[in-house]
Structure formats: C-alpha cells, structure tokens
Write an enzyme that holds these catalytic residues in place. Structure first.
Site, PDB file in Angstrom:
ATOM      1  N   HIS A  54      36.395  39.442  48.170  1.00  0.00           N
ATOM      2  CA  HIS A  54      36.774  39.773  46.796  1.00  0.00           C
ATOM      3  C   HIS A  54      36.997  38.550  45.923  1.00  0.00           C
ATOM      4  O   HIS A  54      37.610  38.638  44.867  1.00  0.00           O
ATOM      5  CB  HIS A  54      38.032  40.645  46.801  1.00  0.00           C
ATOM      6  CG  HIS A  54      37.835  41.963  47.498  1.00  0.00           C
ATOM      7  ND1 HIS A  54      36.932  42.909  47.052  1.00  0.00           N
ATOM      8  CD2 HIS A  54      38.398  42.483  48.625  1.00  0.00           C
ATOM      9  CE1 HIS A  54      36.965  43.963  47.865  1.00  0.00           C
ATOM     10  NE2 HIS A  54      37.834  43.719  48.827  1.00  0.00           N
ATOM     11  N   GLY A  55      36.494  37.390  46.385  1.00  0.00           N
ATOM     12  CA  GLY A  55      36.599  36.188  45.575  1.00  0.00           C
ATOM     13  C   GLY A  55      38.029  35.782  45.309  1.00  0.00           C
ATOM     14  O   GLY A  55      38.932  35.969  46.123  1.00  0.00           O
ATOM     15  N   VAL A  56      38.246  35.243  44.126  1.00  0.00           N
ATOM     16  CA  VAL A  56      39.559  34.694  43.784  1.00  0.00           C
ATOM     17  C   VAL A  56      40.613  35.783  43.642  1.00  0.00           C
ATOM     18  O   VAL A  56      41.817  35.513  43.668  1.00  0.00           O
ATOM     19  CB  VAL A  56      39.441  33.861  42.489  1.00  0.00           C
ATOM     20  CG1 VAL A  56      39.264  34.764  41.273  1.00  0.00           C
ATOM     21  CG2 VAL A  56      40.631  32.923  42.319  1.00  0.00           C
ATOM     22  N   ASN A 107      44.414  36.756  49.946  1.00  0.00           N
ATOM     23  CA  ASN A 107      44.214  35.594  50.813  1.00  0.00           C
ATOM     24  C   ASN A 107      42.742  35.208  50.729  1.00  0.00           C
ATOM     25  O   ASN A 107      41.876  36.012  51.046  1.00  0.00           O
ATOM     26  CB  ASN A 107      44.594  35.927  52.258  1.00  0.00           C
ATOM     27  CG  ASN A 107      45.990  36.524  52.352  1.00  0.00           C
ATOM     28  OD1 ASN A 107      46.950  35.944  51.878  1.00  0.00           O
ATOM     29  ND2 ASN A 107      46.093  37.707  52.947  1.00  0.00           N
ATOM     30  N   ASP A 125      41.951  45.410  60.427  1.00  0.00           N
ATOM     31  CA  ASP A 125      40.933  45.685  59.413  1.00  0.00           C
ATOM     32  C   ASP A 125      39.548  45.246  59.871  1.00  0.00           C
ATOM     33  O   ASP A 125      38.854  44.491  59.192  1.00  0.00           O
ATOM     34  CB  ASP A 125      41.300  44.999  58.088  1.00  0.00           C
ATOM     35  CG  ASP A 125      40.616  45.668  56.900  1.00  0.00           C
ATOM     36  OD1 ASP A 125      40.092  46.785  57.074  1.00  0.00           O
ATOM     37  OD2 ASP A 125      40.599  45.074  55.806  1.00  0.00           O
TER      38      ASP A 125
END
Length: 489
Positions: free
Chosen positions: A61-63, A67, A177
C-alpha cells in the site's frame, strides 16, 4: 459468512496421506553463504534506502501502509528489504529484540531470510534478503506477458508448504496475514515466503489486513491466530493459484459442493492441466478451508499431498516464469554504467579512474568547434592550461588540477563539459562538495542530456547529506543513460 466447510461431504477425499516428501531439514542447505544476524544502525539503513525515499517503497500500500517496506542497497552492494514499523508498533524494546532474534535464527532456502534489525530510540526496523522479482500477487493477478504456468503454480504451493513446515519445525508455527503479497520471487525465479509475517506484536495492528471474507473463522470469533489459521490461509492461496483470481472461500466452496469446481479454474490454463490434477488441488484446498480448525490438515501433510503433483520438475523456475537467468531486476538497477554505480556508492577513487579512462569522448559535438576557429596565442594558452590540468588530474594532484582547469574555464574561449566534470571531482576529493555541485550543474548546462553530469551531481549531494535529492538525480541520470542506450540500438 457462508457455509461451514466441515458440513461438506466429498467422498473422494483420501482417508490418509502418504508421507513421501523432503523433510524440512533437507532444505537447510544452500544458506551457508547468508550473513549472520546483524544489528544495523539507523543511519546505515537510511543511507541504503536513499533516506527512505518513496521511490524505494516496495510494500503493497505504499506510503499509506502502517508499516512500510523499502528496497535498499548496503555499502557492500548487497540488496536488502527494510521494514520500518510505525512508532507505536513495538513500545517494548525487549520484546522486539527477542522476536527479531528468534526469527533471525531461521535459515532456509524457502524463506526470504531475516538478516538484521535496528532498534534506536522509537525506530524499529527489520532487514531481510531482497527478492528482486516481485510478488505472487503480481505474477498471478497482474501479469504482463504471460500467465503463470500450471507447473509453476504447483511449485509455488509446494515451496510455500515446505517453508511453513520448516518454520513449524523450528517453533514458529504462526504466520500472520498469509497472502499472495507475502510470496516473493528470488533471482532464480523460485518462490520464497517473506520472513516479516513471522513476527507479530499485540499492538502491531490486526493479524489479518485482508477482507474479512478471507479471514479464518476462529480469528473472527476470538481474535487469535492459531497454527490451523495458517493452514486456512494456505487454502485461500490454493484458490488463488487455481483461479488466477482472489475468490472468497465461501463462493469457492459453493462451487465445489455443487461439483462445479472446474468453474474455479483459471481460463488461461485450459488444456494445460488434467482434470485429475485439478481435482487433487481442489480437494486439498477444501480440506484447508474446513470451518472447524481441528479438521484441517497439518503443514506436514500439505507437503505430502503436493509433492506427488509436481510437473516439469527438471525445468528451472526462471524458465517457467519467463525470467532471463542472471537478468537484473528493474528494482535492482540504480545505474546503467560503472560511473553511475560509483557515484551511487560515493566511491571517489573509482570515479577518478573512470573519468581518466573515458577522457574527452563525451565532448564530441559540444566542444569541437576549435578546428573552425582562428588559432591565436590566447587559444594556445588556454589549451596549455587544460593540458596541465589533465596531467595534474592523472597524477591525482587535485589542487593543481583545480587551478589549471579554473584558468581554462575563466579564459572563456572554449567550453568543455568534461573539464567541469573533472574539476567537480577535484573539489569532491578536496572536501568541497558545494563547489563540486556547482561544477556538475554547469556541466549539465553545457550538455543537458549528459548522464555524467547528473551522476556527479548525485555524488556531490551525497557529500552534502542530501540523500533523497541524490537518489532523484541518480534516477534522472539512469533514465538518460537508458535513452542513450536505446538510441544506439
């Protein structure tokens, strides 16, 4: 929530599974060359990731992710993956260290192994081997040139099961996960399980970040992950491999119960697998997705079930994946020339050797108007200044080289981007990075599409502690180098 899988009756399930497979311990070889588990400084990891540049982010999810995972390059040229936790994730320093060191003891060719950590102030970071060829999600759901072959999908399932069996045998049976983003492909095209999912903190968000439709039933009831939860998630991954899509387990089980399991199969696989093979994998997925945790198989039996199904075992993974062996991943490439690489590492000695070897080749078409000019004493004097500067540069007398090149530049009779580049390096050698940056920028003014000018700007920016800007400039130089290379072809 969908039907309970334990109520599903499939008469063709085997009563027992043969245990003909490689033991997890057999896979511990081939990892002797891995470095020992190491503590890194925050400054080391910041430099390796270009100041935690957004361009270095490789996580899902990038920035926006709580984490973030970055790709990085250490001073010894090793590529690494760096997971930087949010500041509230691990308030207990001791717990973080204990968890990291425990996972860091694992060494297996089916894992993207954890090789280090950083714990300074509020910062918590993990360092793992970098896997250059993307995730299972990319190759399965977002492929560019070819869908993943059936034999490769079977191999992914087996290697993942072997990774989980190894972890379980070493006392790390829980994996948090488990999904298609956690399966990574190494330089040989082999799938590996990310080590990051083996660590979990009670404050580190949820154990499952995916849609609740894919979450183990017991986690929805209790909020706890148990070893059988990992098997359930393995079952959802088998559905991914079968269908080439992320299908909710409840929908898949409805199709299986109606004996329409062939509707699950990826249409790209038509004609490339036998019905028996498809049926076997569907059976295994169904068992993994049992509603009652105790009715699911253990990881050892997953390996036993998958080993006999393997196809084309003599063909290397990189061939099945269509990856040229030994090819550099786009994620690994920061420069296309030795000069760009030397500047990225701030290796001034190497930069000097390269500039000396290249000479004035890159001045062709920029500073070759001299043959059309009237030769005067002033021009001859200017050329003598350059000649003296070149001799000093070759002899590593950088102070004299600066003086001579400065005289050449100030005469103003001729313009040479190479002279600016050489004086730039002389300034860097003399610990004058601001002046060096100015010369590299002047070289760019004279020759706007000269990669060397950008690479030297990056070297100067690194000296000034402007790592993020340096990485951006390196990227620009790399783009120009690629353009130059393509134009030649």
């Amino acid at each position: 929530m969908g039907p309970r899988c334990s109520k599903l009756s499939l008469c063709w399930w085997p009563t027992h599974l043969k245990s003909t497979h490689n033991e997890a311990s057999d896979l511990d070889n081939g990892t002797d060359d891995l470095p020992s588990f190491t503590e890194f400084s925050f400054d080391q990891l910041r430099a390796a990731t270009c100041g935690f540049s957004t361009d270095s982010i490789v996580s899902e999810h990038g920035v926006k992710a709580p984490n973030v995972v970055y790709k990085g390059r250490l001073e010894d040229d090793r590529w690494i993956a760096v997971k930087r936790f949010n500041r509230s994730a691990w308030p207990d320093t001791r717990q973080f260290l204990e968890e990291a060191k425990a996972v860091g003891q694992l060494r297996n060719e089916r894992l993207a192994n954890l090789i280090g950590f950083c714990c300074e102030g509020d910062e918590r970071l993990l360092v793992a081997e970098f896997m250059p060829f993307e995730t299972l999600s990319k190759h399965l759901f977002h492929w560019d040139s070819q869908p993943m072959k059936w034999s490769m999908r079977l191999r992914v399932a087996l290697y993942l099961a072997q990774a989980l069996e190894y972890c379980s045998s070493k006392g790390r049976a829980l994996y948090h996960d488990l999904n298609a983003y956690r399966i990574l492909f190494d330089q040989d095209g082999n799938p590996r399980l990310s080590c990051f999912g083996l660590m979990k903190n009670s404050r580190d968000g949820k154990s499952y970040s995916t849609n609740l439709a894919f979450t183990p039933p017991e986690y929805l009831r209790t909020g706890r992950v148990i070893p059988e939860s990992v098997v359930y998630s393995f079952g959802t991954l088998l559905l991914d491999l079968l269908s080439g899509k992320h299908i909710p387990p409840s929908h898949a089980l409805d199709l299986i119960r109606g004996k329409n399991f062939l509707m699950l199969m990826d249409s790209c696989l038509d004609g490339h697998f036998s019905n028996d093979d498809g049926t076997d994998l569907v059976r295994l997925a169904s068992r993994c997705l049992q509603y009652e945790a105790r009715e699911r198989p253990n990881v050892k039996s997953l390996v036993s079930s998958l080993a006999p199904l393997q196809k084309e075992t003599d063909i290397p993974s990189h061939v099945l994946m269509g990856i040229p062996h030994g090819a550099a991943s786009p994620k690994e490439t920061t420069s296309l020339t030795p000069l760009g690489d030397a500047c990225s590492r701030h290796d001034l000695t190497a930069i000097h050797e390269i500039l000396e070897k290249v000479g004035y080749k890159d001045d062709e078409g920029v500073a070759n108007e001299l043959s059309f000019q009237v030769w005067t004493d002033q021009i001859q004097e200017t050329l003598n200044s350059k000649k003296q500067g070149d001799a000093a540069f070759k002899g590593k007398d950088f102070v004299t080289a600066v003086e001579c090149y400065t005289q050449f530049i100030e005469d103003g009779t001729m313009v040479s981007p190479t002279v600016f580049a050489r004086r730039c390096l002389c300034y860097l050698m003399s610990n004058m990075p601001q002046e060096a940056l100015g010369d590299a920028m002047q070289a760019q003014v004279v020759s706007p599409e000269w990669p060397t000018a950008f690479y030297l700007q990056a070297a100067a920016l690194f000296s000034l502690g402007m790592d993020k800007d340096a990485c951006e400039t390196l990227k620009d130089g790399t783009s120009l180098e690629a353009k130059k290379h393509n134009n030649r072809n």
